[in-house]
Design a protein around this motif. Structure first.
Motif, PDB file in Angstrom:
ATOM      1  N   ASP A   1     -11.363   7.084   6.507  1.00  0.00           N
ATOM      2  CA  ASP A   1     -12.649   7.789   6.539  1.00  0.00           C
ATOM      3  C   ASP A   1     -13.426   7.560   5.250  1.00  0.00           C
ATOM      4  OD1 ASP A   1     -11.977   8.866   9.017  1.00  0.00           O
ATOM      5  OD2 ASP A   1     -11.130  10.696   8.136  1.00  0.00           O
ATOM      6  N   VAL A   2     -12.722   7.639   4.122  1.00  0.00           N
ATOM      7  CA  VAL A   2     -13.379   7.464   2.821  1.00  0.00           C
ATOM      8  C   VAL A   2     -13.905   6.038   2.688  1.00  0.00           C
ATOM      9  CG1 VAL A   2     -13.076   7.531   0.323  1.00  0.00           C
ATOM     10  CG2 VAL A   2     -11.935   9.237   1.762  1.00  0.00           C
ATOM     11  N   VAL A   3     -13.100   5.075   3.082  1.00  0.00           N
ATOM     12  CA  VAL A   3     -13.520   3.675   3.007  1.00  0.00           C
ATOM     13  C   VAL A   3     -14.760   3.444   3.865  1.00  0.00           C
ATOM     14  CG1 VAL A   3     -12.867   1.306   3.605  1.00  0.00           C
ATOM     15  CG2 VAL A   3     -11.238   2.802   2.434  1.00  0.00           C
TER      16      VAL A   3
ATOM     17  N   PHE B   1      -5.249   6.085 -10.010  1.00  0.00           N
ATOM     18  CA  PHE B   1      -4.835   6.012  -8.603  1.00  0.00           C
ATOM     19  C   PHE B   1      -5.868   5.269  -7.775  1.00  0.00           C
ATOM     20  CE2 PHE B   1      -5.427   7.698  -4.338  1.00  0.00           C
ATOM     21  CZ  PHE B   1      -4.227   7.304  -3.754  1.00  0.00           C
ATOM     22  N   LEU B   2      -7.135   5.638  -7.922  1.00  0.00           N
ATOM     23  CA  LEU B   2      -8.187   5.016  -7.116  1.00  0.00           C
ATOM     24  C   LEU B   2      -8.331   3.530  -7.427  1.00  0.00           C
ATOM     25  CD1 LEU B   2     -10.899   7.832  -7.312  1.00  0.00           C
ATOM     26  CD2 LEU B   2      -9.506   7.238  -5.323  1.00  0.00           C
ATOM     27  N   ARG B   3      -8.085   3.154  -8.674  1.00  0.00           N
ATOM     28  CA  ARG B   3      -8.209   1.749  -9.063  1.00  0.00           C
ATOM     29  C   ARG B   3      -7.029   0.908  -8.581  1.00  0.00           C
ATOM     30  NH1 ARG B   3     -12.259   0.381 -12.367  1.00  0.00           N
ATOM     31  NH2 ARG B   3     -13.344   1.976 -13.603  1.00  0.00           N
ATOM     32  N   SER B   4      -5.886   1.550  -8.366  1.00  0.00           N
ATOM     33  CA  SER B   4      -4.691   0.801  -7.984  1.00  0.00           C
ATOM     34  C   SER B   4      -4.345   0.905  -6.504  1.00  0.00           C
ATOM     35  CB  SER B   4      -3.487   1.281  -8.809  1.00  0.00           C
ATOM     36  OG  SER B   4      -3.209   2.653  -8.549  1.00  0.00           O
TER      37      SER B   4
ATOM     38  N   LEU C   1     -13.635   0.001  -3.118  1.00  0.00           N
ATOM     39  CA  LEU C   1     -14.807   0.850  -2.899  1.00  0.00           C
ATOM     40  C   LEU C   1     -15.887   0.551  -3.926  1.00  0.00           C
ATOM     41  CD1 LEU C   1     -13.156   4.321  -2.139  1.00  0.00           C
ATOM     42  CD2 LEU C   1     -14.325   2.821  -0.517  1.00  0.00           C
ATOM     43  N   LYS C   2     -17.127   0.707  -3.527  1.00  0.00           N
ATOM     44  CA  LYS C   2     -18.253   0.432  -4.410  1.00  0.00           C
ATOM     45  C   LYS C   2     -18.168   1.255  -5.692  1.00  0.00           C
ATOM     46  CE  LYS C   2     -23.316   0.525  -4.558  1.00  0.00           C
ATOM     47  NZ  LYS C   2     -24.558   0.826  -3.793  1.00  0.00           N
ATOM     48  N   ALA C   3     -17.887   2.558  -5.556  1.00  0.00           N
ATOM     49  CA  ALA C   3     -17.818   3.429  -6.729  1.00  0.00           C
ATOM     50  C   ALA C   3     -16.705   2.997  -7.680  1.00  0.00           C
ATOM     51  CB  ALA C   3     -17.603   4.877  -6.293  1.00  0.00           C
TER      52      ALA C   3
END
Length: 366
Positions: free
Chosen positions: A281-283, A313-316, A323-325
């Motif tokens: 969903d987030v993607v 976590f989000l970067r790995s 993700l764009k952000a």
């Protein structure tokens, strides 16, 4: 909802309580849907009694005189009372504020309030507390124990009057707002209601005026930003766990904070306050900005590490690293307490988010 997610949301709610329902419109706010949370105290001139307030179902409670012994269900209502100058009348609380969760100017007084329950206050302890007023942030939220609390008859027999923070306690009730929250009027109503109930109405107006001024400055600065230019924004509740993300939905107070800050909550369309989701969903939403919403760990170093861990976590994580952000490093390091919890600091959060996502238009976010 999986147990891991329930525990994560419960932990987030427990510190200060989730904010649900909305209140009436304010000029230029984008229009929140009205509901029972917009009911304010009905009283004679400010500071006088009796004061009549309603619960989520519209049932009235009349307060004949200023309470002298108050118990709060958790740190959300405790912080409001401290800000109103009624903290010296608080004789106990449930869900006490953790170290670092209250602003420095309130922390010392807040730490002196006796803890009647590390979580929900046991019914027998609440009824035997000697309180004449109980301020309830949870209402009938089963996750927080509201469904097993004292009955109206038991409160009456103990001499305790029972009032609610409607902007939080009305979650899940039939009269709860169905449309997304786009303003802070419900939170402001709660501050005014507590001010009327405790005889601190003048101070309540000062607090509300300060909130309105701060939000108004941001609104003016962002007046030229069209709706289709608002960046997509995702609140990553790191403390709720990473296996299954929790969406902060349209009925949550954070939706109002995000909207007023000139961003667009990518999960504003889910009809709830919080809702378990998926990384798919987030993607699919591919937000422009991600808030690393962590709770205060009690020290700057520990809290900074929590922010670092959430970003790492989000970067790995394979699902989010593209993700764009994440690719652009568009992270907002802002605690969950000031974003998802109803209170005066929601206005601070509006400015901080706006200054991050619209740095050319809004200054001094911190």
């Amino acid at each position: 909802m999986r147990p891991r997610v329930v525990c994560g949301i419960a932990a987030a709610v427990a510190l200060f309580a989730t904010a649900c329902g909305s209140s009436g419109n304010t000029a230029g706010s984008g229009g929140g849907a009205g509901n029972s949370a917009s009911v304010t105290a009905q009283a004679a001139p400010a500071g006088s009694f009796p004061v009549t307030v309603a619960d989520c179902a519209g049932k009235d409670t009349t307060i004949g005189k200023a309470p002298t012994k108050i118990v709060t269900s958790n740190a959300a209502s405790l912080e409001m009372l401290l800000r109103l100058g009624a903290g010296d009348r608080v004789i106990g609380t449930g869900f006490p504020p953790g170290k670092g969760t209250l602003p420095a100017d309130l922390a010392v007084q807040g730490a002196k309030v006796p803890v009647l329950g590390d979580k929900s206050i046991p019914k027998e302890k609440l009824l035997g507390s000697g309180a004449d007023l109980y301020v309830d942030t949870f209402g009938a939220m089963p996750m927080m124990g509201g469904a097993t609390g004292p009955t109206p008859e038991e409160f009456s027999a103990a001499g305790i009057q029972h009032v609610y923070l409607l902007s939080t306690a009305c979650a899940g009730t039939p009269k709860a707002a169905k449309a997304p929250r786009t303003d802070l009027a419900g939170v402001e109503d709660d501050i005014r209601r507590l001010g009327a109930v405790t005889g601190t109405a003048a101070r309540a107006e000062e607090l509300v005026t300060g909130m309105e001024q701060q939000v108004g400055e941001v609104r003016t600065a962002l007046a030229g930003v069209p709706a289709d230019k608002r960046p997509g924004y995702f609140v990553f509740d790191f403390d709720a766990g990473t296996k299954q993300p929790v969406a902060v939905c349209g009925r949550q107070v954070a939706n109002a904070v995000i909207t007023l800050a000139g961003a667009r909550n990518v999960f504003a369309d889910c009809d709830a306050d919080f809702k378990p989701g998926s990384w798919e969903d987030v993607v699919a939403k591919n937000p422009d900005w991600i808030q690393l919403a962590v709770r205060n760990r009690g020290s700057e170093e520990a809290t900074r590490k929590a922010f670092d861990d959430a970003e790492a976590f989000l970067r790995s994580f394979p699902a989010t690293q593209g993700l764009k952000a994440v690719q652009e490093g568009h992270f907002v390091r802002l605690g969950s307490e000031v974003t998802t919890i109803a209170g005066v600091r929601n206005a601070d959060a509006v400015r901080q988010i706006a200054a991050t996502v619209h740095p050319d238009l809004v200054k001094n976010g911190r």
